[in-house]
Design a protein around this motif. Structure first.
Motif, short mmCIF file in Angstrom:
data_model
loop_
_atom_site.label_atom_id
_atom_site.label_comp_id
_atom_site.label_asym_id
_atom_site.label_seq_id
_atom_site.Cartn_x
_atom_site.Cartn_y
_atom_site.Cartn_z
N GLU A 35 1.04 -1.09 0.02
CA GLU A 35 0.05 -0.06 -0.06
C GLU A 35 0.91 0.89 -0.06
OE1 GLU A 35 -3.94 1.18 2.72
OE2 GLU A 35 -1.95 0.68 3.65
N ILE A 36 0.52 2.34 -0.86
CA ILE A 36 1.29 3.42 -0.84
C ILE A 36 0.58 4.67 -0.20
CG2 ILE A 36 2.52 5.14 -2.50
CD1 ILE A 36 3.64 2.39 -2.69
N ILE A 37 1.41 4.98 1.01
CA ILE A 37 1.07 6.36 1.71
C ILE A 37 2.08 7.55 1.49
CG2 ILE A 37 0.65 6.83 4.09
CD1 ILE A 37 -0.84 4.49 3.53
N GLY A 38 1.28 8.58 1.31
CA GLY A 38 1.92 9.87 0.90
C GLY A 38 1.94 10.81 2.24
N SER A 39 2.92 11.33 2.33
CA SER A 39 3.12 12.69 3.54
C SER A 39 3.12 13.90 3.10
CB SER A 39 4.49 12.11 4.30
OG SER A 39 4.77 13.33 5.14
N THR A 40 2.35 14.70 3.47
CA THR A 40 2.24 15.93 3.13
C THR A 40 3.44 16.99 3.27
OG1 THR A 40 1.05 16.94 5.11
CG2 THR A 40 -0.39 16.23 3.47
N ASP A 41 4.02 17.82 2.58
CA ASP A 41 5.02 18.90 2.70
C ASP A 41 6.23 18.15 3.07
OD1 ASP A 41 2.77 20.66 1.84
OD2 ASP A 41 2.57 21.72 3.77
N ALA A 42 6.69 17.25 2.23
CA ALA A 42 7.82 16.32 2.67
C ALA A 42 7.51 15.47 3.81
CB ALA A 42 9.06 17.32 2.88
N PHE A 43 8.49 15.47 4.78
CA PHE A 43 8.22 14.72 6.15
C PHE A 43 7.35 15.55 7.06
CE2 PHE A 43 11.92 12.57 4.54
CZ PHE A 43 11.58 11.10 4.54
N ASN A 44 6.92 16.56 6.73
CA ASN A 44 6.17 17.56 7.64
C ASN A 44 4.91 16.81 8.00
OD1 ASN A 44 7.91 19.15 7.15
ND2 ASN A 44 6.68 20.95 6.81
N GLY A 45 4.21 15.93 7.25
CA GLY A 45 3.14 15.27 7.18
C GLY A 45 3.22 14.19 8.35
N VAL A 46 4.62 13.51 8.63
CA VAL A 46 4.68 12.71 9.64
C VAL A 46 5.14 13.34 10.93
CG1 VAL A 46 6.38 10.63 10.40
CG2 VAL A 46 5.54 11.08 7.95
N LEU A 47 5.81 14.51 10.84
CA LEU A 47 6.44 15.09 11.96
C LEU A 47 5.02 15.90 12.53
CD1 LEU A 47 9.47 16.55 10.38
CD2 LEU A 47 9.54 15.14 12.52
N LYS A 48 3.99 16.37 11.98
CA LYS A 48 2.76 16.89 12.60
C LYS A 48 2.16 16.20 13.44
CE LYS A 48 1.94 20.58 8.89
NZ LYS A 48 1.26 20.88 8.05
N GLU A 49 1.51 16.82 14.52
CA GLU A 49 0.62 16.39 15.27
C GLU A 49 -0.76 17.08 15.25
OE1 GLU A 49 0.15 13.59 16.65
OE2 GLU A 49 2.58 13.16 17.01
N PRO A 50 -1.96 16.19 14.82
CA PRO A 50 -2.11 15.03 14.25
C PRO A 50 -1.38 14.86 12.91
CG PRO A 50 -4.02 15.95 13.74
CD PRO A 50 -3.28 16.96 14.67
N MET A 51 -0.66 13.87 12.53
CA MET A 51 -0.15 13.47 11.48
C MET A 51 -0.91 13.72 9.83
SD MET A 51 2.21 10.29 11.73
CE MET A 51 1.18 8.73 12.11
N GLU A 52 -0.35 14.06 8.98
CA GLU A 52 -0.90 14.24 7.61
C GLU A 52 -0.65 13.36 6.89
OE1 GLU A 52 -0.75 18.20 6.51
OE2 GLU A 52 -1.63 19.15 8.27
N LEU A 53 -1.31 11.97 6.73
CA LEU A 53 -0.74 11.00 5.88
C LEU A 53 -2.03 10.68 5.05
CD1 LEU A 53 1.14 8.57 8.20
CD2 LEU A 53 1.92 10.56 6.82
N VAL A 54 -1.80 10.49 3.52
CA VAL A 54 -2.97 10.01 2.78
C VAL A 54 -2.64 8.80 2.02
CG1 VAL A 54 -3.95 12.49 2.19
CG2 VAL A 54 -1.89 11.45 0.99
N VAL A 55 -3.69 7.88 1.84
CA VAL A 55 -3.43 6.71 1.03
C VAL A 55 -3.42 7.14 -0.58
CG1 VAL A 55 -4.57 4.42 0.72
CG2 VAL A 55 -4.56 5.59 2.89
N LEU A 56 -2.49 6.50 -1.09
CA LEU A 56 -2.64 6.91 -2.62
C LEU A 56 -2.86 5.59 -3.27
CD1 LEU A 56 0.88 8.77 -2.64
CD2 LEU A 56 -1.34 9.91 -2.80
N LEU A 102 11.45 8.47 13.24
CA LEU A 102 11.27 6.83 12.80
C LEU A 102 10.67 6.06 13.63
CD1 LEU A 102 15.32 6.44 12.36
CD2 LEU A 102 13.57 6.92 10.62
N GLN A 103 10.21 6.57 14.89
CA GLN A 103 9.29 5.47 15.63
C GLN A 103 7.89 5.89 15.18
OE1 GLN A 103 10.30 3.75 18.23
NE2 GLN A 103 8.35 2.86 18.32
N LYS A 104 7.48 6.89 14.81
CA LYS A 104 6.09 7.29 14.34
C LYS A 104 5.97 6.46 12.86
CE LYS A 104 4.33 11.74 15.13
NZ LYS A 104 4.22 12.90 14.59
N LEU A 105 7.08 6.25 12.48
CA LEU A 105 6.85 5.43 10.94
C LEU A 105 6.80 4.04 11.09
CD1 LEU A 105 9.77 7.03 8.61
CD2 LEU A 105 7.32 7.52 8.45
#
Ligand code: F6P
Length: 365
Positions: A35-56, A102-105
């Motif tokens: 499954e492919i997931i996208g992070s918004t604005d480079a790694f910011n989507g992972v770093l943000k709280e709440p995370m901004e991840l989208v299923v592609l 990395l932990q969040k990933l």
């Protein structure tokens, strides 16, 4: 549960990013367990709280190969190693959030990452790889200054845009008997300037790899004007500078932005030419971010698609810490470490420079 691969677009945008994303998703859809997931604005989507991840999925990416920019958004500020936060005195400081990321990933079952970006983004990829992340790099920049690949996607589109600008300036230079100076992008490398100068038939081309002597430029202009041609066209890279001089740049006050903002090389050149006694009327144009926008040309769409498919196949093979690269018309892999060691600069002894000189283009040297 499916294995998850995260896709990230980082650094300055460029035509072809969406074509890479689409190719990754389409290739991955041929495997049942990914499954492919996208992070918004480079790694910011992972770093943000709440995370901004989208299923592609195939639906999300349908037809996006023709669109400029990136559907995921991008940024050339901050990042996992330099995340800007306001301290209690109201000042912005940068903190290292890489371990947390990395932990969040891991917590989100992300098994691998494809980082599409230029030298800054790939330097981040290398650091994350050394920390144990399964990461693949895809090179991107209109400047074409990433080594270990003959071309990055986005470059050919930028050359088309810059050449179109030269073509337009030639007709107005002719009509008004003027010298027209076009400033194009290229921080460290003059690839766009050189290609546009040859394709557009400019008289002078100034690139960072060849510091210029203003007197030599004047001699070339005088020769042209005295030959009866009362106009001339100059293409200058934003990173070009005079011998014994430096680049024109400003520090940015944008939070987390570390690059110098280059702009003004054309205006400075015009001033230098006036000062040294050039009497012909002159005008300057800064092409700017127009070069990074719009529809990618066919070459860039194809290169981006080849990169995307290969990057996902490298994930399947577990070939991590590598970047896809285009060499001699083929798609290869190279270690990210090697790719970021140095810039891909114009070789001043290359056939391209000889060709330019062969048709009378002066470099001010
Ligand atoms: O790296 C590509 C590039 O287009 C450079 O040529 C240019 O100097 C820079 O990006 C500008 O980036 P931005 O204004 O988006 O920060």
């Amino acid at each position: 549960m499916k294995k998850r691969c995260l896709v990230v677009t980082g650094g300055g945008d460029c035509p072809g990013l969406n074509a890479v994303i689409r190719a990754i998703v389409k290739r991955a859809s041929q495997e049942k367990d990914w499954e492919i997931i996208g992070s918004t604005d480079a790694f910011n989507g992972v770093l943000k709280e709440p995370m901004e991840l989208v299923v592609l999925d195939k639906k999300t990416v349908a037809g996006i190969h023709v669109r400029g920019g990136t559907i995921l958004g991008t940024t050339n500020k901050g990042g996992p190693f330099n995340w800007p936060v306001k301290n209690k005195d109201g000042l912005w400081v940068e903190v290292d959030k890489s371990r947390e990321m990395l932990q969040k990933l891991k917590d989100n079952n992300i098994e691998a990452v494809i980082n599409i970006g230029g030298d800054g983004s790939q330097a981040i990829s290398q650091k994350l790889f050394e920390m144990g992340l399964n990461i693949i790099g895809v090179p991107k920049t209109i400047d074409n200054d990433l080594s270990a690949t003959d071309y990055t996607f986005g470059f050919q589109t930028a050359v088309e845009i810059a050449t179109d600008a030269v073509d337009k300036l030639v007709t107005t230079a002719f009509s008004h008997h003027r010298i027209m100076i076009l400033e194009v992008m290229g921080r460290a490398a003059g690839w766009i300037a050189l290609h546009a100068a040859i394709a557009g038939g400019a008289e002078i081309c100034l690139i960072p790899e060849i510091p210029y002597d203003i007197r030599k430029i004047k001699t070339r202009i005088d020769r042209r004007v005295n030959s009866g041609k009362g106009f001339a066209n100059i293409v200058i890279a934003e990173g070009a500078f005079p011998k014994h001089g430096t680049v024109i740049a400003q520090k940015s006050d944008e939070i987390g932005y570390h690059n110098l903002r280059l702009s003004g090389a054309a205006t400075r050149l015009m001033h230098e030419l006036k000062t040294i006694g050039v009497k012909t009327d002159m005008r300057s144009t800064i092409l700017g971010h127009i070069q990074r926008g719009g529809i990618p040309c066919a070459f860039d769409r194809i290169l981006a698609t080849r990169f995307g498919v290969k990057a996902f196949e490298m994930i399947l093979e577990g070939d991590f810490g590598k970047m896809v690269s285009y060499r001699n018309h083929d798609i290869m892999t190279v270690s990210i470490k090697e790719a970021i060691e140095r810039y891909n600069l114009v070789d001043v002894n290359s056939n391209l420079i000889e060709t330019a000189r062969g048709v009378g283009i002066g470099f001010g040297d």
